[in-house]
Structures are given as structure tokens and as C-alpha cells.
Design a protein around this motif. Structure first.
Motif, PDB file in Angstrom:
ATOM      1  N   PRO A 205       9.918  17.221  11.847  1.00  0.00           N
ATOM      2  CA  PRO A 205       9.330  17.694  10.587  1.00  0.00           C
ATOM      3  C   PRO A 205       9.169  19.206  10.547  1.00  0.00           C
ATOM      4  O   PRO A 205       9.339  19.824   9.495  1.00  0.00           O
ATOM      5  N   GLU A 206       8.836  19.811  11.694  1.00  0.00           N
ATOM      6  CA  GLU A 206       8.671  21.261  11.722  1.00  0.00           C
ATOM      7  C   GLU A 206       9.986  21.974  11.435  1.00  0.00           C
ATOM      8  O   GLU A 206      10.020  22.988  10.725  1.00  0.00           O
ATOM      9  N   GLU A 207      11.072  21.454  11.985  1.00  0.00           N
ATOM     10  CA  GLU A 207      12.386  22.051  11.711  1.00  0.00           C
ATOM     11  C   GLU A 207      12.750  21.910  10.235  1.00  0.00           C
ATOM     12  O   GLU A 207      13.299  22.839   9.634  1.00  0.00           O
ATOM     13  N   ILE A 208      12.454  20.752   9.654  1.00  0.00           N
ATOM     14  CA  ILE A 208      12.748  20.530   8.245  1.00  0.00           C
ATOM     15  C   ILE A 208      11.936  21.488   7.384  1.00  0.00           C
ATOM     16  O   ILE A 208      12.460  22.112   6.450  1.00  0.00           O
ATOM     17  N   LYS A 209      10.660  21.621   7.677  1.00  0.00           N
ATOM     18  CA  LYS A 209       9.812  22.535   6.907  1.00  0.00           C
ATOM     19  C   LYS A 209      10.306  23.973   7.010  1.00  0.00           C
ATOM     20  O   LYS A 209      10.300  24.713   6.026  1.00  0.00           O
ATOM     21  N   GLN A 210      10.745  24.367   8.210  1.00  0.00           N
ATOM     22  CA  GLN A 210      11.244  25.717   8.397  1.00  0.00           C
ATOM     23  C   GLN A 210      12.514  25.952   7.585  1.00  0.00           C
ATOM     24  O   GLN A 210      12.692  27.012   6.974  1.00  0.00           O
ATOM     25  N   GLY A 381       6.044  -2.778  -3.077  1.00  0.00           N
ATOM     26  CA  GLY A 381       4.782  -2.212  -2.641  1.00  0.00           C
ATOM     27  C   GLY A 381       4.880  -0.710  -2.499  1.00  0.00           C
ATOM     28  O   GLY A 381       5.949  -0.117  -2.637  1.00  0.00           O
ATOM     29  N   SER A 382       3.743  -0.087  -2.205  1.00  0.00           N
ATOM     30  CA  SER A 382       3.727   1.372  -2.114  1.00  0.00           C
ATOM     31  C   SER A 382       2.547   1.830  -1.262  1.00  0.00           C
ATOM     32  O   SER A 382       1.626   1.072  -0.972  1.00  0.00           O
ATOM     33  N   ARG A 383       2.628   3.093  -0.887  1.00  0.00           N
ATOM     34  CA  ARG A 383       1.528   3.765  -0.203  1.00  0.00           C
ATOM     35  C   ARG A 383       1.137   4.989  -1.018  1.00  0.00           C
ATOM     36  O   ARG A 383       1.992   5.585  -1.693  1.00  0.00           O
ATOM     37  N   PRO A 384      -0.100   5.411  -0.945  1.00  0.00           N
ATOM     38  CA  PRO A 384      -0.475   6.653  -1.649  1.00  0.00           C
ATOM     39  C   PRO A 384       0.166   7.850  -0.978  1.00  0.00           C
ATOM     40  O   PRO A 384       0.505   7.817   0.213  1.00  0.00           O
ATOM     41  N   GLU A 385       0.348   8.917  -1.751  1.00  0.00           N
ATOM     42  CA  GLU A 385       0.878  10.146  -1.184  1.00  0.00           C
ATOM     43  C   GLU A 385      -0.129  10.728  -0.196  1.00  0.00           C
ATOM     44  O   GLU A 385      -1.339  10.664  -0.395  1.00  0.00           O
ATOM     45  N   THR A 386       0.366  11.293   0.880  1.00  0.00           N
ATOM     46  CA  THR A 386      -0.511  11.908   1.859  1.00  0.00           C
ATOM     47  C   THR A 386      -1.195  13.144   1.278  1.00  0.00           C
ATOM     48  O   THR A 386      -0.623  13.855   0.437  1.00  0.00           O
ATOM     49  N   ASN A 387      -2.396  13.400   1.726  1.00  0.00           N
ATOM     50  CA  ASN A 387      -3.133  14.590   1.303  1.00  0.00           C
ATOM     51  C   ASN A 387      -2.990  15.745   2.286  1.00  0.00           C
ATOM     52  O   ASN A 387      -3.624  16.791   2.116  1.00  0.00           O
ATOM     53  N   ASP A 388      -2.191  15.553   3.307  1.00  0.00           N
ATOM     54  CA  ASP A 388      -2.008  16.578   4.328  1.00  0.00           C
ATOM     55  C   ASP A 388      -1.222  17.747   3.742  1.00  0.00           C
ATOM     56  O   ASP A 388      -0.039  17.591   3.381  1.00  0.00           O
ATOM     57  N   PRO A 389      -1.822  18.942   3.617  1.00  0.00           N
ATOM     58  CA  PRO A 389      -1.091  20.077   3.028  1.00  0.00           C
ATOM     59  C   PRO A 389       0.139  20.472   3.829  1.00  0.00           C
ATOM     60  O   PRO A 389       1.080  21.049   3.281  1.00  0.00           O
ATOM     61  N   ALA A 390       0.146  20.154   5.119  1.00  0.00           N
ATOM     62  CA  ALA A 390       1.311  20.486   5.939  1.00  0.00           C
ATOM     63  C   ALA A 390       2.514  19.631   5.599  1.00  0.00           C
ATOM     64  O   ALA A 390       3.640  19.953   5.977  1.00  0.00           O
ATOM     65  N   GLU A 391       2.285  18.526   4.854  1.00  0.00           N
ATOM     66  CA  GLU A 391       3.366  17.595   4.535  1.00  0.00           C
ATOM     67  C   GLU A 391       3.933  17.811   3.133  1.00  0.00           C
ATOM     68  O   GLU A 391       4.966  17.254   2.789  1.00  0.00           O
ATOM     69  N   ASP A 393       5.520  20.024   1.422  1.00  0.00           N
ATOM     70  CA  ASP A 393       6.845  20.578   1.161  1.00  0.00           C
ATOM     71  C   ASP A 393       7.974  19.767   1.782  1.00  0.00           C
ATOM     72  O   ASP A 393       9.147  20.077   1.587  1.00  0.00           O
ATOM     73  N   LEU A 394       7.625  18.711   2.539  1.00  0.00           N
ATOM     74  CA  LEU A 394       8.660  17.869   3.132  1.00  0.00           C
ATOM     75  C   LEU A 394       9.202  16.887   2.105  1.00  0.00           C
ATOM     76  O   LEU A 394       8.463  16.450   1.209  1.00  0.00           O
ATOM     77  N   PRO A 395      10.472  16.508   2.197  1.00  0.00           N
ATOM     78  CA  PRO A 395      10.963  15.397   1.378  1.00  0.00           C
ATOM     79  C   PRO A 395      10.117  14.159   1.626  1.00  0.00           C
ATOM     80  O   PRO A 395       9.590  13.963   2.726  1.00  0.00           O
ATOM     81  N   ALA A 396       9.990  13.303   0.623  1.00  0.00           N
ATOM     82  CA  ALA A 396       9.079  12.159   0.706  1.00  0.00           C
ATOM     83  C   ALA A 396       9.369  11.285   1.913  1.00  0.00           C
ATOM     84  O   ALA A 396       8.452  10.764   2.560  1.00  0.00           O
ATOM     85  N   TYR A 397      10.666  11.123   2.259  1.00  0.00           N
ATOM     86  CA  TYR A 397      10.997  10.216   3.348  1.00  0.00           C
ATOM     87  C   TYR A 397      10.698  10.800   4.727  1.00  0.00           C
ATOM     88  O   TYR A 397      10.805  10.101   5.731  1.00  0.00           O
ATOM     89  N   PHE A 398      10.312  12.106   4.809  1.00  0.00           N
ATOM     90  CA  PHE A 398       9.908  12.698   6.077  1.00  0.00           C
ATOM     91  C   PHE A 398       8.387  12.750   6.232  1.00  0.00           C
ATOM     92  O   PHE A 398       7.878  13.061   7.301  1.00  0.00           O
ATOM     93  N   ARG A 399       7.655  12.467   5.151  1.00  0.00           N
ATOM     94  CA  ARG A 399       6.206  12.567   5.225  1.00  0.00           C
ATOM     95  C   ARG A 399       5.603  11.375   5.948  1.00  0.00           C
ATOM     96  O   ARG A 399       6.132  10.268   5.898  1.00  0.00           O
ATOM     97  N   LYS A 400       4.485  11.616   6.593  1.00  0.00           N
ATOM     98  CA  LYS A 400       3.748  10.519   7.206  1.00  0.00           C
ATOM     99  C   LYS A 400       3.225   9.614   6.096  1.00  0.00           C
ATOM    100  O   LYS A 400       2.693  10.099   5.095  1.00  0.00           O
ATOM    101  N   PRO A 401       3.379   8.305   6.231  1.00  0.00           N
ATOM    102  CA  PRO A 401       2.938   7.406   5.164  1.00  0.00           C
ATOM    103  C   PRO A 401       1.429   7.420   5.003  1.00  0.00           C
ATOM    104  O   PRO A 401       0.682   7.474   5.978  1.00  0.00           O
ATOM    105  N   GLY A 402       0.995   7.420   3.737  1.00  0.00           N
ATOM    106  CA  GLY A 402      -0.427   7.325   3.458  1.00  0.00           C
ATOM    107  C   GLY A 402      -0.918   5.900   3.630  1.00  0.00           C
ATOM    108  O   GLY A 402      -0.141   4.974   3.894  1.00  0.00           O
TER     109      GLY A 402
END
Length: 459
Positions: A205-210, A381-391, A393-402
Motif C-alpha cells: 500500500p505504501e508503494e501504491i500511495k507513493q 453485501g458491503s462494508r463501510p468505507e474506512t475512516n483511516d486518512p492514510a487509506e 488516496d488508495l484505490p478501493a480494492y487496496f484499502r483495508k476493509p471497514g
């Protein structure tokens, strides 16, 4: 589950049909077993080998419609064409399922030439969601190499009105060392062994964000500096150009200057001239069109109804969308026509599956699995979007699931999903997606197709 490579668009689609035909394996005499019904297998082979329509379907979709960038008029034509094909074949409930996407985009004209020190037509394609030139633009080419955003500072105030030749020159390897080669028998045997995820070479994820942050900074820099256009080198060779996007399909995001990917051989000539202090002048005429009035995109869905277990569903799918500089034959037109032909074969045989067999052709996959994710959210089904500000800018499929995960009743009715998105060539096995419980089933189901080379079962 993903198939092991794709299928050729001629005669090797029978394995995909076999997996769907597993519904028919539970015939009366095998009601409580998973035994393969070889009579049905024979019918599938006969229809597929002797009455195939896969090439007609490929011609209609890939040659007739062509590129299918999500949000473009062409992908909507593909949605409607595939829906109508399913209806023509007798499938039920053929329809388009909408989801919110964003801005559409289409390239309408491209001309790229060197006009000094020599005249030369250049092979280059605009990146999706980038701007047009203001008519025909001529300007000096200037080389810019920057690994990080801060490397751009030395070019500040020097680029206005110029055509930036951006980035390193890719290494062009001999064809004998080509990176993309078909798996041989040893490689197929090797991938039968499970790969521990932590040992796989994956982007963090860090490489993707960079990467995302660097791309945004570079785009902003060139926009602020008022460059005429930006050209980078494709990673293909021998005239093959791979081009994706630079701008954004999201409504309200800033516009990006005209940006193109160029054939590495032509990029190389310009780069070498500039390195030897030879001035180069280029001429561009790029006409792109944005579609802002309707942010809706669609998946195509159809089915063969089941009988006594019709509320249970076996799904098969591929992605209908492509990038825009080619016809999307490999990625993923081949997968679409294969799965379509599998459904046609089963329908034409007049067999009555116990479970409903549903096909879904996704769009928005190249932009982040958007069509399939929208379908899952609507039906499963679904999960809520994460509230982690570090996440964020990542594409949705790279974010930690809420949390929590909210499931819908329909989710429990899905027995299996078979996905084909591994390129062309005949299927030689199946990826189990780490589901060990189904390994014995697929080992048995593949057995009647070993003569076609389909015998690899890997986690």
C-alpha cells in the motif's frame, strides 16, 4: 475463481462450459454425488467443436465494436450488443445493471509528427481522460527526467509551450528474452504448488500511495508550467503501444494536459537526438471528447433459469471494458466471447440445470474493479468505507476493509463464480483462489478434458 490462462477464440472453450455444465452432472442417477455426467460432456464437446459460434461473436464484439473504455459510447454499444445476443440465444432476464461511474471520454483524432530535424510520422496514443490540444500545436521537444516530484524543480519556468519528452528510455530486450511467454509444462507444474502470499512480489500500500502522490504532483507541475503536451515511452516494442490513463474519470477532478504514450522506437529516436543537443520540433493534433451529462455505467447480465434449485446461482464472468488504443481482444474480449459461447452452448443443448446459471460482463474493471464491486454491493453485501486518512488516496480494492460486513440474503444463494481474465490461449487449468475444499471437485471435473491440456489445479 480464475481460469489458468484464457481460451483461444476457436475451439478450446469446452473447459469453461464443463465447469458450468457441472450443474447437469447432478443427474437423477447421481443425485447425491459429484460424479461427472460424461453424456453431457460429450454433448458439450460436440456442440463446441462442430457448431461453434465463438468467432462470429468475437467478430461482432472485438472487430465490430472495437475499444470499450468505460464511460465511452463504445462500451455502451457493447453492453447493448451483448444483451441483445443473449436474448437472441434464448437466455432469460438479459438486462443492463447500472452503477455510478463518472466522466466518459473518447479520443476522436490523433496526429503526431516530427517536423525537425526530419519529417516522421510517429506512433503515439493519448492517455485516457487527458485534454485535447488547441488545434494543431507545434513546439520544441524537451527532455525531462524525474524520479521524484522534487526532481522537477530544476525545470521550473523552462517548459511553457514545449512538448515534454518525459521519463527514462525503457530497455528493449531481444525477442528471445520477451517477458510475456506462454507457460510450458514445467511452469504449469511449478504453479501447482501454493505460493505463500508474504513471499509473492506484490506492491505494498505504501508503494501504491507513493506512486499516486508522485503522479498527481507531476500532473500538477506540468499543468502549472503550461506545457503543450507530455509524451512518455510505452513499455511495448516493435510498434506495440500500451496506453492507459493519466487524467481522472471522477467528476470535479482537475483536467490534465494532453498526455500520450509513444512507441518505444520512436521515443528513443527523439530522446537520442535531444541527448546529442540536436533540436527537435514536434507537431500534435489531439482531439478528445468528454462525456459529462450522464455518470452511469453498466454491467451486462443474463441467465439460464434453474429448476428445483433455481434460487441458487452459479455465475460466470469476464470484463467487457478495455482501454482505448486497441480493440481489447486479449484484455478481456477473449474472456467475454468464451463465457458467452459457454452460455450459448448450454442453452442450445436444451438441458435443464438445477441451479440458475448467470453470466455477468463487467465494466469499470480497468479503473478499479468498479462494475463487479457495484454488483456485489447491490446483490451480496458491503462494508463501510474506512475512516483511516492514510487509506483515502488508495484505490478501493487496496484499502483495508471497514466493518461490519453486511450480507444480503442473495449472497447465500451464490454457489460459485468462475472468472476468465488471463489473456488468450486455451484453458489449461483453474486457480482455486485458496479454496481447498473444491480441489477434489475440479480435479474430477477436469479429467474429461486432459486430452485438451486442461489438467492444472492450483491454489
Amino acid at each position: 475463481m480464475k481460469s489458468q490462462r484464457g481460451l483461444s477464440c476457436s475451439r478450446y472453450l469446452l473447459c469453461a462450459t464443463l465447469f458450468l455444465g457441472a450443474n447437469f452432472s447432478f443427474a437423477a442417477e447421481h443425485a447425491d454425488t459429484d460424479a461427472v455426467d460424461l453424456g453431457v460432456v460429450t454433448q458439450i464437446r460436440q456442440e463446441g467443436f462442430h457448431n461453434s459460434q465463438v468467432m462470429q461473436t468475437a467478430t461482432g464484439l472485438i472487430d465490430g465494436i472495437g475499444e470499450r473504455l468505460t464511460g465511452s459510447p463504445n462500451v455502451k454499444r457493447a453492453n447493448e450488443w451483448t444483451r441483445d445476443q443473449f436474448t437472441k440465444w434464448g437466455l432469460q432476464n438479459a438486462h443492463l445493471e447500472p452503477y455510478k461511474f463518472g466522466r466518459g471520454w473518447q479520443n476522436e483524432f490523433t496526429s503526431v509528427r516530427m517536423v525537425s530535424p526530419d519529417f516522421m510520422e510517429l506512433i503515439a496514443y493519448p492517455k485516457a481522460w487527458t485534454a485535447s490540444t488547441t488545434g494543431i500545436v507545434k513546439g520544441p521537444a524537451v527532455r525531462v527526467i524525474a524520479k521524484r516530484p522534487e526532481d522537477l524543480e530544476k525545470y521550473k519556468g523552462q517548459l511553457a509551450g514545449k512538448i515534454v519528452v518525459f521519463g527514462d528510455m525503457p530497455e528493449a530486450k531481444p525477442q528471445s528474452e520477451a517477458a510475456l511467454v506462454r507457460y510450458d509444462e514445467k511452469k504449469l507444474t511449478d504453479i501447482s504448488s501454493y505460493e505463500i502470499p508474504s513471499e509473492k512480489p506484490r506492491f505494498s500500500p505504501e508503494e501504491i500511495k507513493q506512486r499516486i502522490a508522485t503522479r498527481k504532483a507531476v500532473d500538477q507541475f506540468f499543468t502549472t508550467e503550461k506545457v503543450a503536451a507530455v509524451i512518455d515511452a510505452s513499455h511495448g516494442d516493435r510498434g506495440t503501444v500500451f496506453v492507459q490513463s493519466e487524467g481522472s474519470y471522477k467528476e470535479g477532478d482537475p483536467e490534465v494536459v494532453p498526455s500520450l504514450s509513444m512507441a518505444v522506437e520512436h521515443f528513443g529516436r527523439i530522446a537520442r537526438l535531444l541527448e546529442h543537443a540536436t533540436p527537435v520540433e514536434l507537431e500534435l493534433d489531439i482531439r478528445n471528447k468528454f462525456y459529462d451529462t450522464d455518470p452511469t455505467a453498466y454491467d451486462t447480465v443474463a441467465e439460464i433459469p434453474g429448476t428445483d434449485k433455481k434460487d441458487e446461482v452459479v455465475m460466470v464472468g469476464a470484463h467487457l471494458d478495455s482501454w482505448h488504443a486497441g480493440t481489447g481482444a486479449t484484455d478481456n474480449g477473449a474472456g467475454c466471447v468464451i463465457t458467452m459461447e459457454a452460455m450459448r452452448i448450454l442453452q442450445s443443448l436444451g438441458l435443464k440445470p438445477r441451479r440458475t446459471i448467470r453470466i455477468a460482463l463487467w465494466t469499470g474493471e480497468e479503473e478499479g474493479l468498479l462494475g463487479s464491486r457495484a454488483y456485489v454491493a447491490e446483490h451480496c453485501g458491503s462494508r463501510p468505507e474506512t475512516n483511516d486518512p492514510a487509506e483515502k488516496d488508495l484505490p478501493a480494492y487496496f484499502r483495508k476493509p471497514g466493518t461490519p460486513l453486511t450480507l444480503k440474503p442473495e449472497q447465500k444463494k451464490v454457489s460459485a463464480y468462475f472468472n476468465i481474465d488471463n489473456g488468450t490461449g486455451k484453458i489449461r487449468g483453474i486457480y482455486l483462489q485458496e479454496n481447498a475444499a473444491v480441489a477434489p471437485l475440479f480435479t474430477e471435473w477436469l479429467a474429461p478434458f486432459h486430452d485438451l491440456g486442461a489438467n492444472t489445479v492450483t491454489y
